[in-house]
Design a protein around this motif. Structure first.
Motif, PDB file in Angstrom:
ATOM      1  N   LYS A  20       7.515 -32.852  12.953  1.00 55.32           N
ATOM      2  CA  LYS A  20       7.571 -33.106  14.396  1.00 55.32           C
ATOM      3  C   LYS A  20       8.119 -34.509  14.580  1.00 55.32           C
ATOM      4  CE  LYS A  20       4.041 -29.938  15.874  1.00 55.32           C
ATOM      5  NZ  LYS A  20       2.635 -29.718  15.920  1.00 55.32           N
ATOM      6  N   GLY A  21       9.306 -34.616  15.159  1.00 53.40           N
ATOM      7  CA  GLY A  21       9.966 -35.914  15.271  1.00 53.40           C
ATOM      8  C   GLY A  21      10.290 -36.415  13.876  1.00 53.40           C
ATOM      9  N   ASP A  22       9.816 -37.620  13.554  1.00 60.16           N
ATOM     10  CA  ASP A  22      10.022 -38.179  12.216  1.00 60.16           C
ATOM     11  C   ASP A  22       8.801 -37.990  11.321  1.00 60.16           C
ATOM     12  OD1 ASP A  22      12.560 -39.060  12.808  1.00 60.16           O
ATOM     13  OD2 ASP A  22      11.898 -41.064  13.445  1.00 60.16           O
ATOM     14  N   GLU A  23       7.777 -37.290  11.824  1.00 61.65           N
ATOM     15  CA  GLU A  23       6.518 -37.178  11.088  1.00 61.65           C
ATOM     16  C   GLU A  23       6.376 -35.796  10.449  1.00 61.65           C
ATOM     17  OE1 GLU A  23       2.542 -39.333  12.135  1.00 61.65           O
ATOM     18  OE2 GLU A  23       2.624 -37.440  13.242  1.00 61.65           O
ATOM     19  N   PHE A  24       6.214 -35.808   9.138  1.00 58.92           N
ATOM     20  CA  PHE A  24       5.995 -34.574   8.386  1.00 58.92           C
ATOM     21  C   PHE A  24       4.495 -34.314   8.272  1.00 58.92           C
ATOM     22  CE2 PHE A  24      10.119 -35.955   6.822  1.00 58.92           C
ATOM     23  CZ  PHE A  24      10.821 -34.774   6.704  1.00 58.92           C
ATOM     24  N   THR A  25       4.145 -33.060   8.148  1.00 57.83           N
ATOM     25  CA  THR A  25       2.793 -32.679   7.730  1.00 57.83           C
ATOM     26  C   THR A  25       2.887 -32.417   6.239  1.00 57.83           C
ATOM     27  OG1 THR A  25       2.271 -31.706   9.873  1.00 57.83           O
ATOM     28  CG2 THR A  25       0.912 -31.021   7.998  1.00 57.83           C
ATOM     29  N   TRP A  26       2.077 -33.123   5.474  1.00 60.02           N
ATOM     30  CA  TRP A  26       2.099 -33.029   4.015  1.00 60.02           C
ATOM     31  C   TRP A  26       0.836 -32.338   3.517  1.00 60.02           C
ATOM     32  CZ3 TRP A  26       6.542 -34.522   1.791  1.00 60.02           C
ATOM     33  CH2 TRP A  26       7.349 -35.436   2.483  1.00 60.02           C
ATOM     34  N   THR A  27       1.000 -31.572   2.446  1.00 59.07           N
ATOM     35  CA  THR A  27      -0.132 -30.918   1.793  1.00 59.07           C
ATOM     36  C   THR A  27      -0.121 -31.318   0.318  1.00 59.07           C
ATOM     37  OG1 THR A  27      -0.024 -29.039   3.292  1.00 59.07           O
ATOM     38  CG2 THR A  27      -1.211 -28.706   1.236  1.00 59.07           C
ATOM     39  N   ILE A  28      -1.282 -31.754  -0.152  1.00 60.38           N
ATOM     40  CA  ILE A  28      -1.458 -32.073  -1.573  1.00 60.38           C
ATOM     41  C   ILE A  28      -2.522 -31.130  -2.113  1.00 60.38           C
ATOM     42  CG2 ILE A  28      -2.312 -33.795  -3.213  1.00 60.38           C
ATOM     43  CD1 ILE A  28      -1.110 -35.961  -1.439  1.00 60.38           C
ATOM     44  N   GLN A  29      -2.148 -30.329  -3.099  1.00 55.59           N
ATOM     45  CA  GLN A  29      -3.089 -29.389  -3.708  1.00 55.59           C
ATOM     46  C   GLN A  29      -4.044 -30.128  -4.639  1.00 55.59           C
ATOM     47  OE1 GLN A  29      -3.469 -26.054  -3.041  1.00 55.59           O
ATOM     48  NE2 GLN A  29      -1.989 -26.492  -1.427  1.00 55.59           N
ATOM     49  N   LEU A  30      -5.285 -29.668  -4.660  1.00 56.87           N
ATOM     50  CA  LEU A  30      -6.308 -30.220  -5.545  1.00 56.87           C
ATOM     51  C   LEU A  30      -6.663 -29.190  -6.615  1.00 56.87           C
ATOM     52  CD1 LEU A  30      -8.619 -31.816  -2.838  1.00 56.87           C
ATOM     53  CD2 LEU A  30      -6.897 -32.968  -4.245  1.00 56.87           C
ATOM     54  N   SER A  31      -7.194 -29.667  -7.729  1.00 54.70           N
ATOM     55  CA  SER A  31      -7.529 -28.784  -8.848  1.00 54.70           C
ATOM     56  C   SER A  31      -8.745 -27.903  -8.573  1.00 54.70           C
ATOM     57  CB  SER A  31      -7.767 -29.612 -10.110  1.00 54.70           C
ATOM     58  OG  SER A  31      -8.834 -30.529  -9.901  1.00 54.70           O
ATOM     59  N   ALA A  32      -9.552 -28.292  -7.595  1.00 49.39           N
ATOM     60  CA  ALA A  32     -10.751 -27.512  -7.233  1.00 49.39           C
ATOM     61  C   ALA A  32     -11.108 -27.830  -5.790  1.00 49.39           C
ATOM     62  CB  ALA A  32     -11.918 -27.866  -8.152  1.00 49.39           C
TER      63      ALA A  32
END
Length: 123
Positions: free
Chosen positions: A17-29
């Motif tokens: 949205k605009g210049d802002e990304f939504t980021w997802t970081i996966q975790l091991s648990a």
């Protein structure tokens, strides 16, 4: 000891949205409630990079950032993950010590009962 939670792979952009990304970081648990609490109260953060500005959803961390600030976010998130793992290990060790002390106290109490009963058995 509880399983250490680690970051699994790089962040992935899931929205823009605009210049802002939504980021997802996966975790091991999937983190426990206690792990999440420790994670959200880090020793070090900035106004830009703070756990209050992200969410933990099942087995992933989700946050919004422009691309330029992403390396800083990842650096802090890695620190916070390490801090939460360390905090959990410290709590587990404190609980182990508490249980060991309680067991030793109970063994001492039982020993004293046996000793007093042995002393008075001929009365």
């Amino acid at each position: 000891m509880a399983e250490l939670i680690k970051r699994v792979g790089p962040p992935k952009a899931t929205d823009l949205k605009g210049d802002e990304f939504t980021w997802t970081i996966q975790l091991s648990a999937a983190p426990s409630r206690e792990w999440s609490r420790i994670f959200s109260e880090p020793a070090e953060s900035t106004v830009l990079c703070h756990p209050r500005r992200l969410g933990i959803m099942h087995q992933a961390i989700v946050f919004k950032s422009d691309e330029g600030h992403l390396p800083t976010w990842v650096q802090y998130i890695d620190k916070w993950i390490g801090g939460a793992n360390k905090g959990m290990a410290e709590q587990e060790e404190a609980e182990r010590q508490r249980k060991a002390k309680a067991l030793a106290e109970e063994e001492d109490r039982q020993r004293r009962i046996r000793e007093v009963n042995e002393k008075v058995k001929n009365l």
